[in-house]
Scaffold this motif. Structure first.
Motif, PDB file in Angstrom:
ATOM      1  N   LEU A   1       2.085  -7.818   4.752  1.00 19.82           N
ATOM      2  CA  LEU A   1       1.700  -6.581   4.085  1.00 19.82           C
ATOM      3  C   LEU A   1       2.752  -5.505   4.312  1.00 19.82           C
ATOM      4  CD1 LEU A   1      -2.075  -6.429   5.113  1.00 19.82           C
ATOM      5  CD2 LEU A   1      -1.033  -7.673   3.199  1.00 19.82           C
ATOM      6  N   THR A   2       2.962  -4.663   3.286  1.00 17.49           N
ATOM      7  CA  THR A   2       3.915  -3.559   3.360  1.00 17.49           C
ATOM      8  C   THR A   2       3.178  -2.237   3.196  1.00 17.49           C
ATOM      9  OG1 THR A   2       5.678  -4.934   2.434  1.00 17.49           O
ATOM     10  CG2 THR A   2       5.985  -2.545   2.352  1.00 17.49           C
ATOM     11  N   MET A   3       3.401  -1.328   4.140  1.00 15.94           N
ATOM     12  CA  MET A   3       2.801   0.001   4.097  1.00 15.94           C
ATOM     13  C   MET A   3       3.880   1.038   3.781  1.00 15.94           C
ATOM     14  SD  MET A   3      -0.353  -0.682   4.952  1.00 15.94           S
ATOM     15  CE  MET A   3      -1.127  -2.203   5.561  1.00 15.94           C
ATOM     16  N   VAL A   4       3.605   1.895   2.819  1.00 10.25           N
ATOM     17  CA  VAL A   4       4.522   2.985   2.476  1.00 10.25           C
ATOM     18  C   VAL A   4       3.730   4.287   2.539  1.00 10.25           C
ATOM     19  CG1 VAL A   4       6.110   3.946   0.773  1.00 10.25           C
ATOM     20  CG2 VAL A   4       5.860   1.457   0.976  1.00 10.25           C
ATOM     21  N   ASN A   5       3.884   5.010   3.650  1.00 10.14           N
ATOM     22  CA  ASN A   5       3.233   6.308   3.818  1.00 10.14           C
ATOM     23  C   ASN A   5       1.705   6.199   3.751  1.00 10.14           C
ATOM     24  OD1 ASN A   5       3.808   9.101   4.328  1.00 10.14           O
ATOM     25  ND2 ASN A   5       3.100   9.570   2.260  1.00 10.14           N
ATOM     26  N   SER A   6       1.159   5.152   4.333  1.00  7.42           N
ATOM     27  CA  SER A   6      -0.297   4.999   4.423  1.00  7.42           C
ATOM     28  C   SER A   6      -0.817   5.794   5.613  1.00  7.42           C
ATOM     29  CB  SER A   6      -0.668   3.524   4.585  1.00  7.42           C
ATOM     30  OG  SER A   6      -2.051   3.370   4.810  1.00  7.42           O
ATOM     31  N   GLN A   7      -1.928   6.512   5.452  1.00  4.11           N
ATOM     32  CA  GLN A   7      -2.444   7.356   6.535  1.00  4.11           C
ATOM     33  C   GLN A   7      -2.984   6.531   7.705  1.00  4.11           C
ATOM     34  OE1 GLN A   7      -5.046  10.569   5.269  1.00  4.11           O
ATOM     35  NE2 GLN A   7      -4.050  10.634   3.266  1.00  4.11           N
TER      36      GLN A   7
ATOM     37  N   PHE B   1       0.862  -1.178   0.000  1.00  4.28           N
ATOM     38  CA  PHE B   1       0.000   0.000   0.000  1.00  4.28           C
ATOM     39  C   PHE B   1       0.902   1.234   0.000  1.00  4.28           C
ATOM     40  CE2 PHE B   1      -2.026  -3.552   1.981  1.00  4.28           C
ATOM     41  CZ  PHE B   1      -3.344  -3.521   1.554  1.00  4.28           C
ATOM     42  N   THR B   2       0.836   2.031  -1.061  1.00  6.52           N
ATOM     43  CA  THR B   2       1.722   3.171  -1.226  1.00  6.52           C
ATOM     44  C   THR B   2       0.912   4.456  -1.341  1.00  6.52           C
ATOM     45  OG1 THR B   2       3.339   1.767  -2.356  1.00  6.52           O
ATOM     46  CG2 THR B   2       3.588   4.157  -2.607  1.00  6.52           C
ATOM     47  N   ASN B   3       1.132   5.378  -0.404  1.00  7.37           N
ATOM     48  CA  ASN B   3       0.438   6.674  -0.395  1.00  7.37           C
ATOM     49  C   ASN B   3      -1.083   6.504  -0.415  1.00  7.37           C
ATOM     50  OD1 ASN B   3       2.919   8.103  -0.436  1.00  7.37           O
ATOM     51  ND2 ASN B   3       3.037   7.837  -2.651  1.00  7.37           N
ATOM     52  N   THR B   4      -1.576   5.583   0.393  1.00  4.55           N
ATOM     53  CA  THR B   4      -3.011   5.314   0.448  1.00  4.55           C
ATOM     54  C   THR B   4      -3.642   5.983   1.661  1.00  4.55           C
ATOM     55  OG1 THR B   4      -2.530   3.238   1.602  1.00  4.55           O
ATOM     56  CG2 THR B   4      -2.883   3.122  -0.773  1.00  4.55           C
ATOM     57  N   GLN B   5      -4.946   6.204   1.581  1.00  2.00           N
ATOM     58  CA  GLN B   5      -5.665   6.751   2.733  1.00  2.00           C
ATOM     59  C   GLN B   5      -5.701   5.732   3.870  1.00  2.00           C
ATOM     60  OE1 GLN B   5     -10.144   7.134   3.188  1.00  2.00           O
ATOM     61  NE2 GLN B   5      -9.624   9.250   2.665  1.00  2.00           N
ATOM     62  N   ASN B   6      -5.890   4.479   3.515  1.00  2.00           N
ATOM     63  CA  ASN B   6      -5.896   3.397   4.489  1.00  2.00           C
ATOM     64  C   ASN B   6      -5.049   2.245   3.956  1.00  2.00           C
ATOM     65  OD1 ASN B   6      -8.197   4.544   6.208  1.00  2.00           O
ATOM     66  ND2 ASN B   6      -9.178   4.339   4.211  1.00  2.00           N
ATOM     67  N   GLY B   7      -4.644   1.367   4.881  1.00  2.92           N
ATOM     68  CA  GLY B   7      -4.060   0.108   4.466  1.00  2.92           C
ATOM     69  C   GLY B   7      -5.170  -0.929   4.403  1.00  2.92           C
TER      70      GLY B   7
END
Length: 213
Positions: free
Chosen positions: A115-121, A87-93
């Motif tokens: 799961l990988t989060m990149v700058n998820s809000q 998830f990249t630059n997403t509002q949510n993961g």
């Protein structure tokens, strides 16, 4: 929305869900890149036996179960696996969302894994107080029962200080929540925090942020 597979571009539409699954059994979604203005994948009532793997989401609102509980009588969501996604630059993961109103709906046996989060809000979020415009939500209490949700091997960065938010129903508390090997930081490797209310569960392995369950 753009949805890409290995053989190229499939479709474009800027303001809709990438894929929506509802009233379906045994669906598999694999190896796709989804860029959209809403949920990359949304999971609606009556979904049973859904397998999601190899999704690259972003921009978008993440992978969401819900919103659920808009209707009093509504089939539940069960046996869902979401694994090996980014998830990249997403509002949510990964999100579970239900209206703050009476319902006999439910969510059970869900696994979010690798799961990988990149700058998820909001990398990990349960929101059971969804009520857009504060209308048609008597008492602001969700009747949707959430039981048996595992978050395993989820790592990366949050765009906001609260990386884990479990805001569950005050009537039917979330039960069986498991956080295992979760490592989320805020921004440039700053400590992130967690917020839980009405959530019951356990943690194992390294969990950061901690102190939530």
């Amino acid at each position: 929305m753009q949805l890409e597979r290995d053989n190229g571009l499939v479709i474009y539409n800027p303001n809709t869900d990438g894929i929506h699954v509802q009233m379906s059994m045994g669906v598999t979604i694999l190896n796709s890149k989804i860029r959209t203005g809403d949920d990359c994948i949304s999971i609606g009532p009556g979904t049973n036996g859904l397998w999601i793997e190899g999704i690259h989401c972003g921009p978008g609102h993440g992978i969401s179960i819900g919103s659920l509980g808009k209707e009093q009588n509504e089939p539940g969501v069960q046996n869902v696996i979401v694994k090996t996604c980014s998830f990249t630059n997403t509002q949510n993961g990964v999100r579970i969302k239900s209206w703050g109103r009476a319902s006999n709906g439910f969510v059970r046996n869900v696994v979010f894994q690798h799961l990988t989060m990149v700058n998820s809000q909001n990398p990990i979020i349960i929101d059971q107080n969804y009520c857009p415009g504060n209308k048609n939500c008597p008492g602001q209490v969700s009747g949707v029962r959430i039981d048996g949700v595992t978050y395993e091997d989820i790592h990366g960065t949050s765009a906001t200080p609260i990386a884990v938010k479990l805001d569950c129903s005050s009537r039917y508390h979330c039960a069986g929540i498991i956080l295992e090997d979760v490592h989320l930081t805020y921004g440039n490797n700053k400590p992130a925090s967690a917020f839980c209310t009405n959530a019951i569960g356990s943690t194992s392995g390294m969990v950061q942020p901690n102190g939530c369950l």
